[in-house]
Design a protein around this motif. Structure first.
Motif, mmCIF file in Angstrom:
data_model
loop_
_atom_site.group_PDB
_atom_site.id
_atom_site.type_symbol
_atom_site.label_atom_id
_atom_site.label_comp_id
_atom_site.label_asym_id
_atom_site.label_seq_id
_atom_site.Cartn_x
_atom_site.Cartn_y
_atom_site.Cartn_z
ATOM 1 N N LEU A 11 -6.894 40.418 -16.655
ATOM 2 C CA LEU A 11 -5.810 39.477 -16.926
ATOM 3 C C LEU A 11 -4.771 39.504 -15.806
ATOM 4 C CD1 LEU A 11 -4.312 37.523 -18.820
ATOM 5 C CD2 LEU A 11 -3.325 39.520 -19.960
ATOM 6 N N VAL A 12 -4.383 40.709 -15.382
ATOM 7 C CA VAL A 12 -3.375 40.840 -14.331
ATOM 8 C C VAL A 12 -3.897 40.280 -13.010
ATOM 9 C CG1 VAL A 12 -2.018 42.474 -12.970
ATOM 10 C CG2 VAL A 12 -2.246 42.791 -15.437
ATOM 11 N N ILE A 13 -5.145 40.565 -12.668
ATOM 12 C CA ILE A 13 -5.726 40.021 -11.431
ATOM 13 C C ILE A 13 -5.791 38.507 -11.507
ATOM 14 C CG2 ILE A 13 -7.831 39.893 -10.061
ATOM 15 C CD1 ILE A 13 -8.348 42.819 -10.712
ATOM 16 N N GLY A 14 -6.180 37.999 -12.690
ATOM 17 C CA GLY A 14 -6.243 36.543 -12.856
ATOM 18 C C GLY A 14 -4.880 35.893 -12.675
ATOM 19 N N LEU A 15 -3.840 36.505 -13.243
ATOM 20 C CA LEU A 15 -2.485 35.975 -13.081
ATOM 21 C C LEU A 15 -2.034 36.043 -11.633
ATOM 22 C CD1 LEU A 15 -0.719 37.448 -16.253
ATOM 23 C CD2 LEU A 15 -1.248 35.042 -15.796
ATOM 24 N N ALA A 16 -2.411 37.100 -10.933
ATOM 25 C CA ALA A 16 -2.059 37.195 -9.517
ATOM 26 C C ALA A 16 -2.679 36.051 -8.723
ATOM 27 C CB ALA A 16 -2.517 38.550 -8.962
ATOM 28 N N LEU A 17 -3.927 35.723 -9.026
ATOM 29 C CA LEU A 17 -4.603 34.614 -8.337
ATOM 30 C C LEU A 17 -3.963 33.277 -8.691
ATOM 31 C CD1 LEU A 17 -8.327 35.753 -8.759
ATOM 32 C CD2 LEU A 17 -6.954 35.789 -6.656
ATOM 33 N N VAL A 18 -3.590 33.126 -9.967
ATOM 34 C CA VAL A 18 -2.960 31.865 -10.396
ATOM 35 C C VAL A 18 -1.628 31.660 -9.686
ATOM 36 C CG1 VAL A 18 -1.846 30.733 -12.354
ATOM 37 C CG2 VAL A 18 -4.109 31.759 -12.632
ATOM 38 N N PHE A 19 -0.802 32.701 -9.642
ATOM 39 C CA PHE A 19 0.507 32.564 -8.986
ATOM 40 C C PHE A 19 0.365 32.395 -7.471
ATOM 41 C CE2 PHE A 19 2.182 34.443 -12.960
ATOM 42 C CZ PHE A 19 3.200 33.517 -13.200
ATOM 43 N N PHE A 20 -0.652 33.030 -6.886
ATOM 44 C CA PHE A 20 -0.893 32.833 -5.459
ATOM 45 C C PHE A 20 -1.259 31.369 -5.181
ATOM 46 C CE2 PHE A 20 -3.848 32.655 -1.849
ATOM 47 C CZ PHE A 20 -3.049 33.199 -0.847
ATOM 48 N N ALA A 21 -2.174 30.823 -6.017
ATOM 49 C CA ALA A 21 -2.564 29.420 -5.847
ATOM 50 C C ALA A 21 -1.380 28.485 -6.094
ATOM 51 C CB ALA A 21 -3.715 29.088 -6.805
ATOM 52 N N ALA A 22 -0.557 28.824 -7.104
ATOM 53 C CA ALA A 22 0.610 27.997 -7.400
ATOM 54 C C ALA A 22 1.589 27.995 -6.235
ATOM 55 C CB ALA A 22 1.292 28.501 -8.671
ATOM 56 N N THR A 23 1.735 29.156 -5.582
ATOM 57 C CA THR A 23 2.635 29.235 -4.432
ATOM 58 C C THR A 23 2.166 28.306 -3.308
ATOM 59 O OG1 THR A 23 3.194 31.525 -4.970
ATOM 60 C CG2 THR A 23 3.636 30.798 -2.725
ATOM 61 N N ILE A 24 0.861 28.350 -3.018
ATOM 62 C CA ILE A 24 0.306 27.484 -1.967
ATOM 63 C C ILE A 24 0.479 26.018 -2.335
ATOM 64 C CG2 ILE A 24 -1.793 26.865 -0.716
ATOM 65 C CD1 ILE A 24 -0.684 29.613 -0.019
ATOM 66 N N TRP A 25 0.210 25.677 -3.598
ATOM 67 C CA TRP A 25 0.239 24.281 -4.046
ATOM 68 C C TRP A 25 1.665 23.719 -4.087
ATOM 69 C CZ3 TRP A 25 -3.162 20.514 -4.603
ATOM 70 C CH2 TRP A 25 -2.796 19.386 -5.367
ATOM 71 N N LEU A 26 2.591 24.531 -4.571
ATOM 72 C CA LEU A 26 3.956 24.031 -4.785
ATOM 73 C C LEU A 26 4.863 24.204 -3.569
ATOM 74 C CD1 LEU A 26 4.565 25.369 -8.409
ATOM 75 C CD2 LEU A 26 4.024 23.015 -7.727
ATOM 76 N N TRP A 27 4.420 24.951 -2.562
ATOM 77 C CA TRP A 27 5.303 25.242 -1.427
ATOM 78 C C TRP A 27 5.842 23.981 -0.738
ATOM 79 C CZ3 TRP A 27 7.387 29.825 -0.835
ATOM 80 C CH2 TRP A 27 8.113 30.094 0.322
ATOM 81 N N PRO A 28 4.986 22.958 -0.498
ATOM 82 C CA PRO A 28 5.532 21.742 0.153
ATOM 83 C C PRO A 28 6.649 21.090 -0.667
ATOM 84 C CG PRO A 28 3.144 21.766 0.284
ATOM 85 C CD PRO A 28 3.524 22.859 -0.647
ATOM 86 N N ARG A 29 6.525 21.136 -1.987
ATOM 87 C CA ARG A 29 7.544 20.517 -2.832
ATOM 88 C C ARG A 29 8.854 21.310 -2.815
ATOM 89 N NH1 ARG A 29 4.246 18.877 -8.381
ATOM 90 N NH2 ARG A 29 2.423 17.889 -7.358
ATOM 91 N N LEU A 30 8.737 22.593 -2.494
ATOM 92 C CA LEU A 30 9.926 23.454 -2.496
ATOM 93 C C LEU A 30 10.458 23.683 -1.081
ATOM 94 C CD1 LEU A 30 8.670 26.124 -5.075
ATOM 95 C CD2 LEU A 30 10.243 24.219 -5.502
ATOM 96 N N ALA A 31 10.051 22.843 -0.166
ATOM 97 C CA ALA A 31 10.453 23.031 1.234
ATOM 98 C C ALA A 31 11.856 22.504 1.529
ATOM 99 C CB ALA A 31 9.441 22.356 2.158
ATOM 100 N N ARG A 32 12.490 21.872 0.548
ATOM 101 C CA ARG A 32 13.830 21.335 0.764
ATOM 102 C C ARG A 32 14.851 22.465 0.888
ATOM 103 N NH1 ARG A 32 13.337 17.005 -4.198
ATOM 104 N NH2 ARG A 32 11.521 15.854 -3.376
#
Length: 374
Positions: A11-32
């Motif tokens: 579960l913890v490894i899965g959450l780490a992967l999810v948050f890593f993917a979320a960081t990559i995906w959402l980073w352009p939107r948070l570039a302001r």
């Protein structure tokens, strides 16, 4: 969900992967440069790092079993429930009490006569005044009619500091290895009494009797063999008993074997050191008593004994990766007849579970050859 549960780890490894993917995906939107965007970037980075570090920490803990439960991790007291058996032939209620049972992790484990049994017990030492939990592995033969009148040799197995007894079952797999060596015809069936040498946690007593403090040596060398022989079919003579351990447990095994040849015929030190540690974890062990300090130094003892005991010692080390290579060679050179010394020297191997798992099968075979049932 348990600290060492594979489900929790996944579960913890899965959450780490999810948050890593979320960081990559959402980073352009948070570039302001807005406050909200900055807080979003900080939050994602922080959560991702926490999950990654948690995953690494859990993987390390599952491999080396530094902590066996949440209570152990948080330093909470874990009281043992006590079950008293009243049927005839059960364990002696005053000195040893069984508080749990389980089948070993061996192929085809279905009943004790096939796989053996592991008892979780509480041992109370009359002379030392120490009470400690332990695991007792009983081989399948213990429950088979053909061996009903047989007394079995026993081996005390000690963890390092600040290890927990579960390390010996899960991380180092002593019951499974003992079962395999008997099946392979390399060792005789033996009872294993598994516990940690830290009998007054969190203090590291280095298995010595401390003036006005814990009498750890007395517990291990006298109380424990007597109590176990009362509760199980184990002989009371030195050739019925061996003692072994890793790191601090290895030092303790060699020291107790050296000083109590009337109790233990064979001792094994896996990655052992040869002189009692004195540091903040031990406190003042000797209180200015140089004679007691010298006695806890195995090299000094070997040099000053009028006659070395008729006992057997096995020590292990690695040419590369272990810090005890030179001291182990020195110990070997100091052992004189009638004492006997053997060694396992790996080309490379660190001070860790992987190294000890490579040594335990041969160490159990060696121990078996030094002990007898009668």
């Amino acid at each position: 969900m348990g600290l060492t549960s594979n489900v929790f780890l996944g579960l913890v490894i899965g959450l780490a992967l999810v948050f890593f993917a979320a960081t990559i995906w959402l980073w352009p939107r948070l570039a302001r440069r807005s406050v909200r965007a900055v807080l979003g970037r900080v939050g994602l980075l922080l959560v991702t790092q926490v999950m990654v570090f948690s995953s690494v920490g859990l993987l390390a803990n599952n491999s080396f079993l530094f902590y066996g439960s949440w209570a152990d991790l948080l330093g909470q007291k874990q009281d043992l429930g006590v079950v008293t058996d009243h049927a005839a032939g059960t364990l002696a209620a005053k000195n040893i009490v069984r508080v749990g049972m389980q089948l070993p992790d061996v192929p085809g484990a279905s009943r004790p006569a096939k796989s053996g049994r592991i008892d979780k017990v509480v041992i109370s030492g009359r002379r030392s005044g120490i009470e400690s939990s332990a695991y007792v592995y009983l081989p399948p033969e213990y429950f088979q009619p053909a061996f009903a009148r047989r007394k079995f040799p026993a081996v005390v197995v000690l963890t390092g500091y600040p290890g927990i007894p579960e390390n010996l079952l899960k991380g180092l797999g002593y019951p499974r290895t003992a079962h395999e060596r008997v099946k392979a015809g390399r060792a005789q069936p033996m009872i294993l009494v598994m516990l940690r040498p830290t009998l007054a946690p969190p203090r590291d007593t280095e298995c010595v009797d401390i003036k006005g403090g814990p009498q750890t040596e007395t517990f291990l060398a006298e109380d424990l063999p007597n109590v176990v022989s009362d509760g199980y079919r184990v002989g009371r003579l030195a050739h019925n008993w061996g003692i072994m351990g890793n790191s601090t447990g290895g030092y303790c095994a060699l020291k107790i074997g050296l000083h109590h040849p009337d109790r233990f015929a064979a001792s094994v030190g896996l990655s052992a050191y040869y002189k009692a540690a004195e540091d903040p974890t031990t406190g003042d062990l000797f209180q200015g008593d140089q004679q007691a300090r010298n006695r806890a130094d195995l090299m000094w003892t070997l040099d000053h004994l009028p006659k070395q005991p008729d006992s057997s010692f096995l020590v292990t080390t690695s040419r590369h990766g272990e810090g005890n290579y030179r001291s182990t060679q020195q110990f070997i050179s100091k052992v004189k007849s009638p004492a006997q010394v053997s060694s396992i020297v790996l080309d490379s191997g660190g001070h860790n579970f992987n190294t000890w798992r490579r040594e335990i099968p041969s160490a159990l075979d060696w121990m078996s050859s030094r002990l007898s049932e009668n």
